[in-house]
Motif scaffolding. Structure first.
Motif, short mmCIF file in Angstrom:
data_model
loop_
_atom_site.label_atom_id
_atom_site.label_comp_id
_atom_site.label_asym_id
_atom_site.label_seq_id
_atom_site.Cartn_x
_atom_site.Cartn_y
_atom_site.Cartn_z
N MET A 33 0.46 -26.13 0.15
CA MET A 33 -0.87 -25.52 0.46
C MET A 33 -0.68 -23.83 -0.17
O MET A 33 -0.47 -22.97 0.69
N HIS A 34 -1.24 -23.91 -1.30
CA HIS A 34 -1.08 -22.65 -2.06
C HIS A 34 -1.99 -21.53 -1.56
O HIS A 34 -1.46 -20.47 -1.68
N LEU A 35 -2.97 -22.02 -1.27
CA LEU A 35 -4.00 -21.30 -0.64
C LEU A 35 -3.35 -20.12 0.62
O LEU A 35 -3.77 -19.03 0.93
N VAL A 36 -2.09 -20.92 1.53
CA VAL A 36 -1.64 -20.22 2.51
C VAL A 36 -0.54 -19.60 2.21
O VAL A 36 -0.01 -18.50 2.73
N LYS A 37 0.10 -20.24 1.02
CA LYS A 37 1.77 -20.10 0.87
C LYS A 37 1.78 -18.73 -0.04
O LYS A 37 2.35 -17.82 0.21
N THR A 38 1.01 -18.81 -1.13
CA THR A 38 1.15 -17.72 -2.14
C THR A 38 -0.19 -16.96 -2.41
O THR A 38 -0.09 -15.58 -2.84
N ALA A 39 -1.23 -17.71 -2.02
CA ALA A 39 -2.59 -16.72 -2.30
C ALA A 39 -2.56 -15.39 -1.67
O ALA A 39 -3.01 -14.52 -2.19
N PRO A 40 -2.23 -15.12 -0.38
CA PRO A 40 -2.09 -13.87 0.00
C PRO A 40 -1.23 -12.93 -0.42
O PRO A 40 -1.65 -11.80 -0.67
N LEU A 41 0.04 -13.15 -0.93
CA LEU A 41 0.71 -12.23 -1.61
C LEU A 41 -0.07 -11.91 -3.20
O LEU A 41 -0.12 -10.64 -3.40
N ILE A 42 -0.49 -12.84 -3.91
CA ILE A 42 -1.26 -12.54 -5.05
C ILE A 42 -2.61 -11.61 -4.66
O ILE A 42 -2.82 -10.53 -5.46
N ALA A 43 -3.18 -12.04 -3.77
CA ALA A 43 -4.33 -10.95 -3.30
C ALA A 43 -4.11 -9.78 -3.06
O ALA A 43 -4.96 -9.02 -3.19
N ALA A 44 -2.94 -9.63 -2.30
CA ALA A 44 -2.37 -8.29 -2.04
C ALA A 44 -2.28 -7.43 -3.20
O ALA A 44 -2.74 -6.18 -3.31
N PHE A 45 -1.66 -7.92 -4.37
CA PHE A 45 -1.56 -7.25 -5.61
C PHE A 45 -3.07 -6.94 -6.36
O PHE A 45 -3.43 -5.60 -6.82
N CYS A 46 -3.84 -7.81 -6.14
CA CYS A 46 -5.28 -7.57 -6.46
C CYS A 46 -5.96 -6.48 -5.51
O CYS A 46 -6.61 -5.59 -6.21
N TRP A 47 -5.56 -6.24 -4.45
CA TRP A 47 -6.01 -5.20 -3.59
C TRP A 47 -5.45 -3.87 -4.07
O TRP A 47 -6.21 -2.90 -4.28
N TYR A 48 -4.32 -3.65 -4.33
CA TYR A 48 -3.61 -2.53 -4.71
C TYR A 48 -3.91 -2.19 -6.28
O TYR A 48 -4.05 -0.94 -6.57
N TRP A 49 -4.37 -3.31 -7.02
CA TRP A 49 -4.70 -2.74 -8.14
C TRP A 49 -6.17 -2.15 -8.46
O TRP A 49 -6.31 -1.22 -8.88
N PHE A 50 -6.89 -2.65 -7.50
CA PHE A 50 -8.44 -1.97 -7.30
C PHE A 50 -8.39 -0.61 -6.38
O PHE A 50 -9.32 -0.04 -6.29
N ASN A 51 -7.48 -0.52 -5.56
CA ASN A 51 -7.46 0.44 -4.52
C ASN A 51 -6.01 1.32 -4.63
O ASN A 51 -5.15 1.14 -3.92
N PRO A 52 -5.98 1.88 -5.79
CA PRO A 52 -4.44 2.54 -5.77
C PRO A 52 -4.45 3.77 -4.92
O PRO A 52 -5.31 4.26 -4.29
N ASP A 53 -3.16 3.94 -4.40
CA ASP A 53 -2.75 4.80 -3.51
C ASP A 53 -3.25 6.31 -4.14
O ASP A 53 -2.81 6.96 -5.22
N ARG A 54 -3.95 7.08 -3.28
CA ARG A 54 -4.48 8.39 -3.60
C ARG A 54 -4.00 9.28 -2.56
O ARG A 54 -4.51 10.41 -2.72
N ARG A 55 -2.85 9.21 -2.07
CA ARG A 55 -2.32 10.21 -1.12
C ARG A 55 -1.78 11.38 -1.82
O ARG A 55 -1.94 12.65 -1.43
N ARG A 56 -1.15 11.41 -3.04
CA ARG A 56 -0.73 12.39 -3.58
C ARG A 56 -1.80 13.11 -4.81
O ARG A 56 -1.18 13.83 -5.73
N GLY A 57 -3.02 12.54 -4.90
CA GLY A 57 -3.97 12.95 -6.03
C GLY A 57 -5.24 12.58 -5.37
O GLY A 57 -5.23 11.96 -4.39
N GLY A 58 -6.19 13.17 -6.40
CA GLY A 58 -7.51 12.72 -6.03
C GLY A 58 -7.90 11.62 -6.71
O GLY A 58 -7.21 10.98 -7.22
N PRO A 59 -9.30 11.40 -6.56
CA PRO A 59 -9.93 10.08 -7.20
C PRO A 59 -9.89 9.90 -8.71
O PRO A 59 -9.74 9.02 -9.22
N ASP A 60 -9.63 11.08 -9.39
CA ASP A 60 -9.23 11.05 -10.87
C ASP A 60 -7.98 11.22 -11.10
O ASP A 60 -7.75 11.67 -12.40
N ASP A 61 -6.98 11.02 -10.29
CA ASP A 61 -5.62 11.16 -10.47
C ASP A 61 -5.17 10.09 -11.72
O ASP A 61 -4.79 8.97 -11.19
#
Length: 244
Positions: A33-61
């Protein structure tokens, strides 16, 4: 001694099989069941791609954003490489039968599982472990908390059910996990993919639609462990052997 421990651990997990048809079918279904097994891990990368860490810089870093994107790009590429190397090792090393297909072992076959399931595939190392632990390593390098959760997910959801079902020994899981972690750390730390990443980002800037369309296909194939590509390759090989 290690072989005996490996067998004891396998029997401890596999010993629960064969008691309930519903439970056995649920666990075997989970292994595919790939939707359960691997999809959440791939989805996490998509999340971080579109929501980069901004703790050390502003939105235009821009530098911070590109560093995060390069880490994601490298981690996903490393996971593909780890999965491919795992399959290569399975094909070129001595064949290790799956526990359920080893008549000398006396493994318990989950109820409802066909007699020839995975009969033609070697057991060591686990490409499921290689792929999921490589992804978990990449997530750990991005964010410690989610990375630890990803490691637990890879172990408990993607790998241990395969030991229960008799598809792998614990040593198969360990071998695949070590391969996945090592390949990811080596690829990410060495920054060998800087040039391919720059080309991909150039495509993203010029043709974002094409970039994300290709990314979707790549993510889908990773989620399904390249099942369609592998099936296409096997059928192509059969066709070529029949015609040449």
């Amino acid at each position: 001694m290690l072989a005996a421990l490996d067998l004891q651990l396998f029997q401890a997990f596999n010993g629960w099989a064969g008691r309930s048809y519903a439970f056995d079918r649920a666990v075997v279904s989970l292994t595919n069941m790939h939707l359960v097994k691997t999809a959440p891990l791939i989805a996490a990368f998509c999340w971080y791609w579109f929501n980069p860490d901004r703790r050390r810089g502003g939105p235009d870093d821009t530098e911070l954003r590109h560093n995060r994107h390069f880490l994601i790009f490298s981690s996903l590429a490393a996971a593909v490489l780890a999965c491919g190397l795992s399959r290569l090792v399975q094909n070129v090393m001595w064949e290790r039968p799956r526990p359920i297909n080893d008549p000398t072992l006396g493994a318990i076959r989950p109820l409802g599982l066909s007699e020839d399931y995975l009969a033609n595939y070697s057991s060591f190392p686990s490409d499921n472990a290689a792929m999921t632990f490589a992804l978990a390593t990449g997530l750990f390098l991005i964010a410690r908390g989610p990375g630890i959760a990803a490691f637990l997910w890879a172990l408990l959801v993607a790998c241990l059910p395969r030991v229960f079902a008799g598809f792998h020994y614990p040593s198969d899981i360990l071998g695949g996990a070590v391969l996945g972690v090592a390949v990811t750390l080596l690829v990410v730390r060495r920054a060998w993919l800087r040039r391919p990443y720059e080309w991909a980002i150039g495509l993203h800037d010029r043709r974002p639609g094409l970039f994300y369309a290709a990314g979707f296909i790549a993510a889908y194939q990773m989620t399904t462990f390249f099942g369609d590509l592998r099936e296409l390759g096997e059928k192509t090989a059969i066709f070529l052997r029949a015609t040449l």
